[in-house]
Design an enzyme around this catalytic site. Structure first.
Site, PDB file in Angstrom:
ATOM      1  N   LEU A  21      81.372  86.266  -1.084  1.00 45.45           N
ATOM      2  CA  LEU A  21      80.393  87.119  -1.772  1.00 45.45           C
ATOM      3  C   LEU A  21      79.353  86.285  -2.516  1.00 45.45           C
ATOM      4  O   LEU A  21      78.382  86.825  -3.044  1.00 45.45           O
ATOM      5  CB  LEU A  21      81.117  88.035  -2.774  1.00 45.45           C
ATOM      6  CG  LEU A  21      82.009  89.120  -2.162  1.00 45.45           C
ATOM      7  CD1 LEU A  21      82.804  89.830  -3.268  1.00 45.45           C
ATOM      8  CD2 LEU A  21      81.180  90.136  -1.389  1.00 45.45           C
ATOM      9  N   THR A  67      84.825  76.385  -1.782  1.00 45.14           N
ATOM     10  CA  THR A  67      85.936  77.333  -1.716  1.00 45.14           C
ATOM     11  C   THR A  67      86.981  76.816  -0.736  1.00 45.14           C
ATOM     12  O   THR A  67      86.884  75.697  -0.238  1.00 45.14           O
ATOM     13  CB  THR A  67      85.392  78.759  -1.421  1.00 45.14           C
ATOM     14  OG1 THR A  67      86.470  79.680  -1.485  1.00 45.14           O
ATOM     15  CG2 THR A  67      84.711  78.866  -0.064  1.00 45.14           C
ATOM     16  N   LYS A  71      88.892  72.730  -2.126  1.00 42.47           N
ATOM     17  CA  LYS A  71      88.775  72.564  -3.579  1.00 42.47           C
ATOM     18  C   LYS A  71      89.399  71.265  -4.111  1.00 42.47           C
ATOM     19  O   LYS A  71      88.952  70.746  -5.126  1.00 42.47           O
ATOM     20  CB  LYS A  71      89.368  73.775  -4.304  1.00 42.47           C
ATOM     21  CG  LYS A  71      88.468  75.005  -4.247  1.00 42.47           C
ATOM     22  CD  LYS A  71      89.040  76.122  -5.097  1.00 42.47           C
ATOM     23  CE  LYS A  71      88.035  77.248  -5.260  1.00 42.47           C
ATOM     24  NZ  LYS A  71      88.431  78.194  -6.312  1.00 42.47           N
ATOM     25  N   ASP A 107      86.119  78.062 -12.664  1.00 45.84           N
ATOM     26  CA  ASP A 107      87.039  79.210 -12.561  1.00 45.84           C
ATOM     27  C   ASP A 107      87.671  79.546 -13.922  1.00 45.84           C
ATOM     28  O   ASP A 107      87.833  80.717 -14.266  1.00 45.84           O
ATOM     29  CB  ASP A 107      88.149  78.931 -11.546  1.00 45.84           C
ATOM     30  CG  ASP A 107      87.651  79.007 -10.116  1.00 45.84           C
ATOM     31  OD1 ASP A 107      86.687  79.751  -9.853  1.00 45.84           O
ATOM     32  OD2 ASP A 107      88.225  78.314  -9.253  1.00 45.84           O
ATOM     33  N   ALA A 132     101.938  80.245 -10.001  1.00 46.05           N
ATOM     34  CA  ALA A 132     101.794  78.816 -10.322  1.00 46.05           C
ATOM     35  C   ALA A 132     101.043  78.081  -9.219  1.00 46.05           C
ATOM     36  O   ALA A 132     101.295  76.910  -8.956  1.00 46.05           O
ATOM     37  CB  ALA A 132     103.175  78.189 -10.558  1.00 46.05           C
ATOM     38  N   GLY A 134      96.864  77.601  -7.403  1.00 49.15           N
ATOM     39  CA  GLY A 134      95.561  77.149  -7.884  1.00 49.15           C
ATOM     40  C   GLY A 134      94.971  78.080  -8.925  1.00 49.15           C
ATOM     41  O   GLY A 134      94.420  77.636  -9.940  1.00 49.15           O
ATOM     42  N   ALA A 135      95.077  79.391  -8.696  1.00 51.72           N
ATOM     43  CA  ALA A 135      94.502  80.350  -9.640  1.00 51.72           C
ATOM     44  C   ALA A 135      95.198  80.230 -10.995  1.00 51.72           C
ATOM     45  O   ALA A 135      94.557  80.267 -12.052  1.00 51.72           O
ATOM     46  CB  ALA A 135      94.644  81.774  -9.095  1.00 51.72           C
TER      47      ALA A 135
HETATM   48  P1  ATR Z   1      96.095  80.512  -5.255  1.00 52.57           P
HETATM   49  O1  ATR Z   1      95.327  79.251  -5.039  1.00 52.57           O
HETATM   50  O2  ATR Z   1      95.339  81.781  -4.965  1.00 52.57           O
HETATM   51  O3  ATR Z   1      96.788  80.555  -6.563  1.00 52.57           O
HETATM   52  P2  ATR Z   1      98.513  79.663  -3.947  1.00 52.57           P
HETATM   53  O4  ATR Z   1      98.302  78.299  -4.475  1.00 52.57           O
HETATM   54  O5  ATR Z   1      98.955  79.831  -2.533  1.00 52.57           O
HETATM   55  O6  ATR Z   1      97.191  80.526  -4.074  1.00 52.57           O
HETATM   56  O7  ATR Z   1      99.521  80.419  -4.926  1.00 52.57           O
HETATM   57  C1  ATR Z   1     100.023  81.692  -4.620  1.00 52.57           C
HETATM   58  C2  ATR Z   1     100.896  82.168  -5.784  1.00 52.57           C
HETATM   59  O8  ATR Z   1     101.412  83.465  -5.436  1.00 52.57           O
HETATM   60  C3  ATR Z   1     102.094  81.286  -6.043  1.00 52.57           C
HETATM   61  O9  ATR Z   1     102.439  81.342  -7.412  1.00 52.57           O
HETATM   62  C4  ATR Z   1     103.172  81.964  -5.188  1.00 52.57           C
HETATM   63  O10 ATR Z   1     104.501  81.682  -5.597  1.00 52.57           O
HETATM   64  P3  ATR Z   1     105.232  80.332  -5.096  1.00 52.57           P
HETATM   65  O11 ATR Z   1     104.657  79.225  -5.933  1.00 52.57           O
HETATM   66  O12 ATR Z   1     106.675  80.570  -5.364  1.00 52.57           O
HETATM   67  O13 ATR Z   1     104.905  80.196  -3.632  1.00 52.57           O
HETATM   68  C5  ATR Z   1     102.843  83.399  -5.436  1.00 52.57           C
HETATM   69  N1  ATR Z   1     103.404  84.252  -4.383  1.00 52.57           N
HETATM   70  C6  ATR Z   1     102.943  84.407  -3.120  1.00 52.57           C
HETATM   71  N2  ATR Z   1     103.718  85.275  -2.434  1.00 52.57           N
HETATM   72  C7  ATR Z   1     104.701  85.682  -3.286  1.00 52.57           C
HETATM   73  C8  ATR Z   1     105.817  86.588  -3.198  1.00 52.57           C
HETATM   74  N3  ATR Z   1     106.094  87.253  -2.063  1.00 52.57           N
HETATM   75  N4  ATR Z   1     106.598  86.746  -4.298  1.00 52.57           N
HETATM   76  C9  ATR Z   1     106.344  86.089  -5.443  1.00 52.57           C
HETATM   77  N5  ATR Z   1     105.302  85.222  -5.593  1.00 52.57           N
HETATM   78  C10 ATR Z   1     104.499  85.031  -4.545  1.00 52.57           C
END
Ligand code: ATR
Length: 281
Positions: A21, A67, A71, A107, A132, A134-135
């Site tokens: 976007l 993005t 990153k 961010d 836990a 990147g966000a």
């Molecule tokens: P982003 O950069 O958007 O934060 P990411 O680094 O892939 O993406 O992180 C995804 C987050 O969603 C992580 O905290 C992940 O938990 P894990 O560290 O245990 O993988 C969480 N997440 C994704 N799917 C999940 C699920 N089904 N249940 C609980 N947590 C989930």
């Protein structure tokens, strides 16, 4: 105004990029500001990221938003790294300054600014961050930088939560995923920084019966705008803040860095982005 050969140029780089976007948002700000500038999407594989950035900067581009999946690579190619980008371990903004590449992360700023725009001041507040990845790193850094009194982190993989705590928030409490609702009665703000609730993913479910009545629920997800997490919080009468504000607010420092003026506040960017999201559904 229409751009001329003297236009300032900037863009966003990622893979995929078609869903971004940022071009819509930045172009609307360019138009509202009446400046001679262009903002363009660029696609690059991880292998091509560094040479493409280098070529674009040599061709006069002022800067790039970065993005997925670039990153962390953005940090590798930078000559200078801001404290935020360094601590978060990722950059979403590269600028070309006197032949050098500067990396920053907006961010965390975007997250805090979106809270403040919604009337929520994080200073002195205790916060539960879910996730836990990147966000979560950006959110946790932003909260502590803004003076949050304490941040607890709940995540499915405890090791990743401990890693964030070690890097950013040494005194934080770590909760297991099954225990994620336990602090809802004690904290002031709860943030979904997981990818749960994103279109196509399973929703994030909480035990809201534990929540205090002044608890504020914040989502970093904005597709859909009303996630199950926010809908459930709002159904209990809590204030819910969606992820679109963070997207808009993180763009403002980039706009300033690229074009040397502030993103015009009067432009109704939120409405424009909501319409774009609806037309993609
Ligand atoms: P982003 O950069 O958007 O934060 P990411 O680094 O892939 O993406 O992180 C995804 C987050 O969603 C992580 O905290 C992940 O938990 P894990 O560290 O245990 O993988 C969480 N997440 C994704 N799917 C999940 C699920 N089904 N249940 C609980 N947590 C989930």
């Amino acid at each position: 105004m229409r751009p001329t050969g003297a236009a300032l140029t900037a863009g966003v780089i990622g893979q995929p990029i078609a869903h971004s976007l940022s071009p819509l948002m930045m172009s609307a700000w360019i138009e509202a500001a009446g400046i001679n500038a262009v903002y363009t999407p660029y696609i690059a594989t991880p292998h091509m990221f560094a040479p493409v950035v280098s070529a674009l900067f040599r061709a006069g581009l002022k800067g790039l938003n970065v993005t997925l999946p670039h990153k962390t690579d953005a940090l590798m190619i930078a000559n200078r790294i801001s404290d935020a980008a360094d601590k978060i371990g990722a950059a979403n903004l590269l600028t070309s300054v006197d032949g050098e590449i500067h990396a920053d992360n907006t961010d965390a700023y975007g997250f805090i600014s979106s809270l403040r725009k919604a009337g929520v001041e994080p200073a002195g507040r205790s916060v539960l961050v879910l996730g836990a990845g990147g966000a979560s790193r950006a959110v946790t850094y932003g909260l502590l930088d803004a003076g949050a009194s304490d941040v607890a982190i709940a995540n499915r993989s405890l090791d990743k939560a401990r890693e964030i705590a070690r890097d950013l928030a040494p005194n934080s409490e770590i909760l297991s995923w099954d225990d994620r609702s336990r602090l809802l009665g004690e904290v002031d703000i709860v943030v979904n920084a997981t990818s749960l609730g994103l279109k196509g993913q399973i929703p994030l479910e909480m035990d809201w019966s534990q929540a205090g009545e002044n608890l504020v629920a914040v989502d970093t997800v904005y597709t859909p705008l009303e996630t199950r997490f926010l809908a459930d919080a709002r159904a209990r009468g809590l204030l819910g803040i969606d992820g679109l504000g963070m997207l808009i607010e993180q763009g403002k420092p980039s706009f300033q860095a690229f074009f040397g003026c502030a993103a015009p506040e009067q432009a109704d960017i939120r409405l424009l982005l909501v319409q774009a999201l609806e037309s993609h559904e």
